[in-house]
Each structure stands twice: as C-alpha cells, then as structure tokens.
Design a protein around this motif. Sequence first.
Motif, short mmCIF file in Angstrom:
data_model
loop_
_atom_site.label_atom_id
_atom_site.label_comp_id
_atom_site.label_asym_id
_atom_site.label_seq_id
_atom_site.Cartn_x
_atom_site.Cartn_y
_atom_site.Cartn_z
N ASP A 11 -19.04 -12.90 3.78
CA ASP A 11 -18.62 -13.75 4.51
C ASP A 11 -19.43 -14.98 4.83
O ASP A 11 -20.67 -15.10 4.26
CB ASP A 11 -18.02 -13.02 5.90
CG ASP A 11 -19.21 -12.36 6.56
OD1 ASP A 11 -20.52 -12.93 6.23
OD2 ASP A 11 -19.09 -11.33 7.09
N ALA A 12 -19.19 -15.71 5.85
CA ALA A 12 -20.02 -17.01 5.98
C ALA A 12 -21.45 -16.61 6.52
O ALA A 12 -22.44 -17.30 6.03
CB ALA A 12 -19.61 -17.76 7.08
N THR A 17 -16.76 -13.51 18.20
CA THR A 17 -17.21 -12.69 16.78
C THR A 17 -15.91 -12.29 16.35
O THR A 17 -15.80 -12.90 14.94
CB THR A 17 -17.78 -11.54 17.16
OG1 THR A 17 -19.12 -11.79 17.90
CG2 THR A 17 -18.19 -10.76 15.96
N LEU A 18 -14.80 -12.00 16.87
CA LEU A 18 -13.70 -11.75 16.77
C LEU A 18 -12.98 -13.49 16.03
O LEU A 18 -12.35 -13.25 14.73
CB LEU A 18 -12.52 -11.23 17.58
CG LEU A 18 -12.95 -10.15 17.86
CD1 LEU A 18 -12.19 -9.43 19.22
CD2 LEU A 18 -12.71 -8.95 16.88
N VAL A 19 -13.11 -14.43 16.54
CA VAL A 19 -12.66 -15.66 16.10
C VAL A 19 -13.26 -15.98 14.69
O VAL A 19 -12.53 -16.28 13.87
CB VAL A 19 -12.85 -16.61 17.36
CG1 VAL A 19 -12.72 -18.16 16.77
CG2 VAL A 19 -11.88 -16.26 18.57
N LEU A 20 -14.58 -15.90 14.93
CA LEU A 20 -15.30 -16.24 13.89
C LEU A 20 -14.99 -15.57 12.36
O LEU A 20 -14.74 -15.98 11.31
CB LEU A 20 -16.70 -16.30 13.70
CG LEU A 20 -17.39 -17.44 14.74
CD1 LEU A 20 -18.65 -17.14 14.88
CD2 LEU A 20 -17.16 -18.72 14.19
N ALA A 21 -14.77 -14.25 12.67
CA ALA A 21 -14.30 -13.29 11.50
C ALA A 21 -13.00 -13.89 11.22
O ALA A 21 -12.72 -13.51 9.86
CB ALA A 21 -14.32 -11.88 12.12
N ALA A 22 -12.20 -13.94 11.86
CA ALA A 22 -10.77 -14.31 11.42
C ALA A 22 -10.65 -15.58 10.58
O ALA A 22 -9.93 -15.83 9.90
CB ALA A 22 -9.96 -14.42 12.94
N CYS A 23 -11.72 -16.47 11.37
CA CYS A 23 -11.77 -17.82 10.46
C CYS A 23 -12.66 -17.79 9.25
O CYS A 23 -12.57 -18.72 8.43
CB CYS A 23 -12.32 -18.71 11.28
SG CYS A 23 -11.07 -19.32 12.92
N SER A 24 -13.23 -16.77 8.89
CA SER A 24 -14.34 -16.47 7.83
C SER A 24 -14.03 -15.50 7.04
O SER A 24 -14.86 -14.46 7.09
CB SER A 24 -15.71 -16.67 8.52
OG SER A 24 -16.73 -16.65 7.43
N PRO A 25 -12.95 -15.67 6.25
CA PRO A 25 -12.57 -14.50 5.10
C PRO A 25 -13.74 -14.39 4.34
O PRO A 25 -14.39 -15.22 4.08
CB PRO A 25 -11.18 -14.89 4.46
CG PRO A 25 -11.24 -16.18 4.94
CD PRO A 25 -11.99 -16.52 6.11
N GLY A 73 -14.30 -23.62 -2.85
CA GLY A 73 -13.30 -22.71 -2.39
C GLY A 73 -13.64 -21.25 -1.77
O GLY A 73 -13.24 -20.49 -2.40
N ILE A 74 -14.82 -21.23 -1.36
CA ILE A 74 -15.75 -19.92 -1.03
C ILE A 74 -15.31 -19.75 0.30
O ILE A 74 -14.63 -18.88 0.62
CB ILE A 74 -17.15 -20.00 -1.27
CG1 ILE A 74 -17.44 -20.45 -2.83
CG2 ILE A 74 -17.76 -18.77 -0.76
CD1 ILE A 74 -18.79 -20.48 -3.17
N VAL A 75 -15.90 -20.55 1.41
CA VAL A 75 -15.47 -20.31 2.61
C VAL A 75 -15.37 -21.86 3.34
O VAL A 75 -15.81 -22.83 2.66
CB VAL A 75 -16.56 -19.53 3.36
CG1 VAL A 75 -16.71 -18.41 3.25
CG2 VAL A 75 -17.84 -20.20 3.37
N SER A 76 -14.82 -22.04 4.47
CA SER A 76 -14.49 -23.28 4.95
C SER A 76 -16.01 -23.86 5.53
O SER A 76 -16.75 -22.94 5.94
CB SER A 76 -13.55 -23.33 6.26
OG SER A 76 -13.98 -22.44 7.17
#
Length: 312
Positions: A80-81, A13-21, A48-51
């Motif tokens: 977010d995503a 969850t922390l990783v995804l949150a960091a990677c998904s501003p 240009g929204i999320v990766s």
Amino acid sequence: MHRFRWLTIAILTLVLAACSPGAPKDAEVVIPPGASIAKAGQILEDAGIVSASSFRNEARFFGSKDPIKPGEYKVEKGMDAGDILALFQSGKTIQRLVMIPQGMPSIMVWERLMAEERLTGEIPVPPEGSILPDSYAFTTGESRAAVVKRMQAAMDRAFDELWAKRTPRTAVKDRNQAMTLASIVEKETSVPAERRTVAGVYTNRLAIGMKLQADPTIIYPITKGKPLGRRILRSEIQAVNDYNTYSMAGLPKGPIANPGKASIAAVLDPEANDYLFFVAKGDGSHIFARTLAEHNANVQKWYALRRERGEM
C-alpha cells in the motif's frame, strides 16, 4: 480530548486504507533526484500502482520525516502507499550492474553500454585506458554519459593512488606511459602472480632499448583491441605504425586496452628480475628466460608439448 484524538486518527486510518488499495501488480519505478512527495505520487499514479493523493496523504499523516531517496525501486503486488513510502525512504533500490572486465578495450566498453537498453543517450568511444574495469551500478533511464563519467572518475582515483606509490624501478614517466605499459601487461598474462614478472621483463627491455615485441600491439591497430580470430600474418608483424612493438623500440603511442588496478600497480612497481624473454605454456601462464638461447629452448619445449596436446 485524548479519546477524540485517537478516534480522529482511527477514522483517518480507515479512510486512507480505503483510498489506498495495495499495488495491483509488481512494478518498477524510477524516482529522479530531487523528486518531491507529490512528484513521487504522480509517478506511482501514472504507473497504475496507487493514487497520487493516497501516497501524499500517507506521507502527510503517517510518514516519517525521512526524505525519499532517488533510484529505481521494485514495488511488489499488495504494497500500500505506506509500504511504498517506507521503501522509497529506505533507499533499497534495484541494483542493475554493467561489468567491465580487466583488459576490455574501449570499443567493447562502448558496445556494451550501447547494448544496455535501460540506459539512454549517445556516447563516443571512450579514450583507451580511461575506464577502470569493475562492476558499476546504474538506474533505468540514466544516461550512458553519466555511467562513463563514473567509470573514468574511478580510474582517475585509482591511478592517483597507485602513482603516489610508484617505485624507482618503474620505467614509465607519466600517466600515458603507465597506462600503455599496464595495458600490454594486462593483455599478455591472465595469471595474477605473473603481472609484476612480466612488467619486469618489459622494464628490462625498455632500459636497454630492446623491442618489446608484444603480440597484442600488432593486433590493436587492426581490430582496436577486439580478438583477431586468426593467426597474425607476417605482413602484420612487419607493419610500421604507432602501436606495433615488433617494428619499433619503446612504447606504443597509447594504451591498447583498459588495464585493471593490479596491472597498473605492476608497472609502477615491477619485479626486480633479469628476464628478457617469456613464452606461453598454453595454460595462460608463461616460462621466463634470461638469454635468447634459453628462450629458444623453452619455445621448442613448450611448442612440442602443445602440439602433443593438439593445441597447435
């Protein structure tokens, strides 16, 4: 074991949150029919929204199994995503509408669709009387041909339903005649309560071989149904063509506009009256008469009133 599993989830969850501003701005995106999670992710990244990877990971680890639904979506700043995935799965698309009012001729339907910059592709002018007046939702990037197809399918369904309910009083024998007479009724009155009465007048005239003498049929060959913008000329009243009901008895060769369901229903179940004439009162409504003498008196009365009001 349970602690390890929850710890793993927390880390993910922390990783995804960091990677998904969150989305940096409000944006509108179109998800085409049949798009996969990967395709939707790429669309989001290109905008240009999320990766794309954040979106895929959110769907893989935390998303429900509900499919994403096609359409145009508004992604709001800060989403977010996970928020975006839930939006796509909800089907809460942007509702863009094109409105076709009752009695709009096909040339103006065509102009309205061609002027809508969010639609794509070229189309011919639809056949007159083939479009059901209504408001139609569309998606940015959708083809104009697809929108016309929906409009025509709606008319097909509406006509079939109304045709099945026609009464023996109707003067029309087939769809073309029904649409033609309905389009005249549509153009002659804007008062819903008058439609069956006007249809009754024309039904009576057709029954005795009397000319319909409907002004809109004079105008149609000149403008294809657009407003004339001036008084009708004597030469135009006398013109002989396939539409002018002042110079021929019976119905024109085809519709002069796209009638609404109420006007179609009116000619398929016209009022049982003995009127043969009507004249405009100047407020959108009409006064009806059984004889020519009565009609002429009505004409003089209402023309005088309209002159007093400065309308003529």
